[in-house]
Motif scaffolding. Sequence first.
Motif, mmCIF file in Angstrom:
data_model
loop_
_atom_site.group_PDB
_atom_site.id
_atom_site.type_symbol
_atom_site.label_atom_id
_atom_site.label_comp_id
_atom_site.label_asym_id
_atom_site.label_seq_id
_atom_site.Cartn_x
_atom_site.Cartn_y
_atom_site.Cartn_z
ATOM 1 N N ALA A 1 0.730 8.081 -2.614
ATOM 2 C CA ALA A 1 0.433 8.976 -3.724
ATOM 3 C C ALA A 1 1.540 10.004 -3.877
ATOM 4 C CB ALA A 1 -0.914 9.669 -3.497
ATOM 5 N N ALA A 2 2.027 10.515 -2.759
ATOM 6 C CA ALA A 2 3.110 11.492 -2.833
ATOM 7 C C ALA A 2 4.347 10.847 -3.442
ATOM 8 C CB ALA A 2 3.412 12.022 -1.436
ATOM 9 N N PHE B 1 -7.726 16.838 -1.112
ATOM 10 C CA PHE B 1 -7.229 17.917 -1.977
ATOM 11 C C PHE B 1 -8.208 18.147 -3.118
ATOM 12 C CE2 PHE B 1 -2.324 17.846 -1.245
ATOM 13 C CZ PHE B 1 -2.522 18.017 0.100
ATOM 14 N N MET C 1 -3.944 7.185 -7.044
ATOM 15 C CA MET C 1 -2.956 7.880 -6.231
ATOM 16 C C MET C 1 -3.361 9.346 -6.114
ATOM 17 S SD MET C 1 -0.885 5.875 -4.976
ATOM 18 C CE MET C 1 -0.643 4.116 -5.079
ATOM 19 N N GLU D 1 -1.459 12.666 4.362
ATOM 20 C CA GLU D 1 -2.734 12.069 3.978
ATOM 21 C C GLU D 1 -2.539 10.728 3.273
ATOM 22 O OE1 GLU D 1 -5.815 12.926 4.511
ATOM 23 O OE2 GLU D 1 -5.506 14.877 5.445
ATOM 24 N N TYR D 2 -1.617 10.687 2.318
ATOM 25 C CA TYR D 2 -1.525 9.506 1.472
ATOM 26 C C TYR D 2 -0.098 9.438 0.922
ATOM 27 C CZ TYR D 2 -3.343 6.130 -1.997
ATOM 28 O OH TYR D 2 -3.594 5.013 -2.753
ATOM 29 N N LEU E 1 0.565 18.381 -7.738
ATOM 30 C CA LEU E 1 1.412 17.848 -6.666
ATOM 31 C C LEU E 1 2.688 17.225 -7.242
ATOM 32 C CD1 LEU E 1 1.614 17.306 -3.616
ATOM 33 C CD2 LEU E 1 0.573 15.093 -4.026
ATOM 34 N N ARG F 1 1.262 18.185 3.484
ATOM 35 C CA ARG F 1 -0.075 17.650 3.741
ATOM 36 C C ARG F 1 -0.323 16.385 2.945
ATOM 37 N NH1 ARG F 1 -4.017 21.360 2.035
ATOM 38 N NH2 ARG F 1 -2.458 22.584 0.970
ATOM 39 N N SER F 2 0.192 16.334 1.710
ATOM 40 C CA SER F 2 -0.035 15.138 0.894
ATOM 41 C C SER F 2 0.623 13.925 1.554
ATOM 42 C CB SER F 2 0.492 15.339 -0.527
ATOM 43 O OG SER F 2 1.900 15.313 -0.548
ATOM 44 N N ILE G 1 -4.981 12.418 -3.442
ATOM 45 C CA ILE G 1 -5.216 12.774 -2.040
ATOM 46 C C ILE G 1 -6.693 13.155 -1.918
ATOM 47 C CG2 ILE G 1 -4.410 14.161 -0.104
ATOM 48 C CD1 ILE G 1 -2.034 12.928 -1.494
#
Lengths: 506, 428
Positions: free
Chosen positions: B304-305, A92, A87, B300-301, A100, B296-297, A89
């Motif tokens: 994951a966020a 990044f 998980m 992108e994904y 994050l 942005r996270s 990005i």
Amino acid sequence: MKLELRGVTKRFGTLVANDHIDLVVEPGEIHCLLGENGAGKSTLMNVLYGLYKAEEGEILLNDEVQHFSGPGDAMAAGIGMVHQHFMLIPVFTVAENVILGHEPTRFGGQLDLPAARKRVREISDQFGFDVDPDARVEDLPVGVQQRVEIIKALSRDAQVLVFDEPTAVLTPQETDELMLIMKQLKEAGKAIIFITHKLREVREVADKITVVRLGKVVGQASPTASNEELASMMVGRAVELTIEKGKAKLGEPALVVRDFSVIDPIGQLVVNNISFDIKAGEIVAIAGVQGNGQTELVEAIIGLQPKVRGDISLNGSSLIGESVREILDEGVGYVPEDRNVDGLVAEFTIAENLILDRTNGEPFVKFGSLQLGLLADFSTEKLKEFDIRAQGIGTRAGNLSGGNQQKVVLARELSRDLKLLVAAQPTRGLDVGSVEFVHSRIVEARDAGVPVLVVSTELDEVVALADRIAVMYRGGIVGIVPGDTPRDQLGLMMAGETRKGNGKAA
Amino acid sequence: MSTSVATSSTSGSKVALEKTVVKSWKTPIALGFFALVSVVLFGVFGRSGVTQFRVSTSADLIQIPDMFVPSDLTCWVLAIVMVALAAFAAWRVKVAAKVPLWLTIVFAIVFVFAFLTWAAAGALIPIPGLLIGAVSLSVPLIFGALSGVICERTGVVNIAIEGQLLAGAFTSAIVASVTKQPFAGLIAAMVAGMLVSFVLAAFAIKYLVDQIIVGVVLNVLVSGLTGFLFSKVLSPNEQLLNHPPRFDRIDIPVLGQIPIIGPVLFNQTIIVYIMYLTIAVVAFALFRTRWGLRTRSIGEYPQAADTVGIKVNTTRFWNVSLGGAIAGFGGAYFTLGSVGLFTKDMTAGAGFIALAAVIFGRWDPIRATLAGLLFGFATNLQSVLGVIGSPVPSQFMLMLPYVVTIFAVAGLVGMSRPPAADGKPYIK
């Protein structure tokens, strides 16, 4: 921190993914959750992590009942997860990924990146990780990306760490390093849940083993149990872990690959100047960690790569420049690496899927119309021959289990008159029983004199099937070695180290 | 069985593969085409005379005298330069090297200059006027592009920019007319843009309807609705409902007197100054703040966020709303900044050009702004040349902004990478 799950039940419609599961993990202990693909391990962990909500049961941390409404709550309570699919990005940096969701900020919501870098370095130094906080994640090798996942969990003071199939993407060396990291974390007093279906790893690090089958806990095992014992608990019956394979009866070289390269759209040589050949009646397995050019090589053989250099020929005639149709007509059977994307049309029936590549003429198509009667007979026969468990030939392929889907693909490819069989990841995601079946079919094809190319990232599979093994690394072939080469040597080769001494290949 | 390829280092953290150069003839062919067009244009339709370029305005601190160039000779010299540049590009590709970006930029400048010299032979080109108009016309494009950047960075494609601009223009005209307060009009425009966004966000994020389809439908809806209200309500009551006070230009002392740049950038309405601020704030926020990192996270994904506790769909919803407010604000410029009243479909495709600016600007607020300026320049060039009487038929000139857009997006962008989850709904 002590973790306890009591009677956790999770249903998806009528399917019970977790059925009253109990589990206790003490701090400073590695608890292994062992089970086949689809046994419900990942579902259970997603419940624990707040991604799914359980219908019944409760989660206790240090004997206090927790109510998680999302991953945020689970993390705040001290649960960290290293996901099977990272998980992270990709665009990044490491530091950005680590912070994050809990970003340190200065006034006005401005990110405090120096603090983030410092935190990454602290954790990295503490466990000897050697990770650069400013590197972009997509530029890092998979093993390092996994460490970033671990740092991410640790930076939130996780006391319970879940590793979900962490070794699937690693080289044997990276796996060994991960095992050491897990032991270190255990020493530091973390409670660790290690999810896997690989028996070797379980016995190496586990303090306790819980075996799950079809959503239920079927029992505890001790790390000293034998592979066979663990496997039969997992599957529910005695299983044969090694397949019967006689000596290869080699013929003439059939598939010949010479100075072959595949170039991707941005000019990278994803397959870099390789040469090998496969004789009739021989299985050559390509070993290597995912993403080292195996996929592109296989696609190139079947005619799916537009930009190539060098030559591939089958029984003397070149395959380069031919269309996929022409290559299939030359007698190439192809088991693609992702059956759901390239192998089957999920909305089609088993029967329709069985003739996907034969719709251009007789016997199944006459005057532009499908010969349904013939198709039904043919499909029924294949259903029986390949032991495809389905209600009938009219069942949609998408409704079959992974093992049965793969049998449909195999049945289609093996029912033609083959001059070459290419099987990419033939047993990915299959249960032990289906693996046995697929392997024995591949060996049968070999014994019938067909040259076979198997691509696999599972060393177990490579060793079980191969007469010779070619190891790929970063697009090149590191070496071609006999099928009985020791695992540790293969492992080194998978990490790109050329074989020492004994320069001549088998 | 031969084994080959010595791959040695395993220690490095980079995993780059060996590379070979993929020859792309796109740039030399495009440059060659334009060089050929120039040669034909100047050779067959050559124009004699002298072209005059005015560089300063009367208010400037330092007066730079006008430039006079002989049209014929200048055009020919520049055409030869262009042919040489195209040949150089072709040679670079032939020896498997990259065509540097500066070459394309120099070529474009030379081409524009040559074209101006040719088109305005015997006439005067007011450079400051050309640029002032370009900035003016790019204001709604830039607001629209910033809106697009925010939305796409968060993973939602905002095709409805056009509708948001139009809604902003319409609402600001009515509210400013009724209240006699242009600032009230600005706020109303933001609300209107946001309302359009709410519909997009609700359907695209909550109900998972295809984002492109919702966006297109919204554009048609807003166009139809404002067109209907314009002819049935606004036109009969023009004094009351469609007579908004306009913002005056504000000349910033000192900065406004710098030659060329001064009158172009610092003698504009308050909306333009707010635009400068918005560009800076969006660029800073997107890359330096918590909000930006999370946004942005998600683009992108999103999975994951989600696993680090970020509420994906809520954040998307509010970011899309913010984007709508920005686009609506840009729409107000049509009525309160330039034209002074609302007319049917007055945005005339600006929202789509803004969308192109987002892509040409590679999803970056500053680059998207520059792209907006380029498109604005092309639009204004067309009208300036129309005024001074260019020999090119006006219908051709009307195509100019769109031709530039197509060339820019198709030809120059190349392999740019959008946010990975752009346009994909997030389902747990």
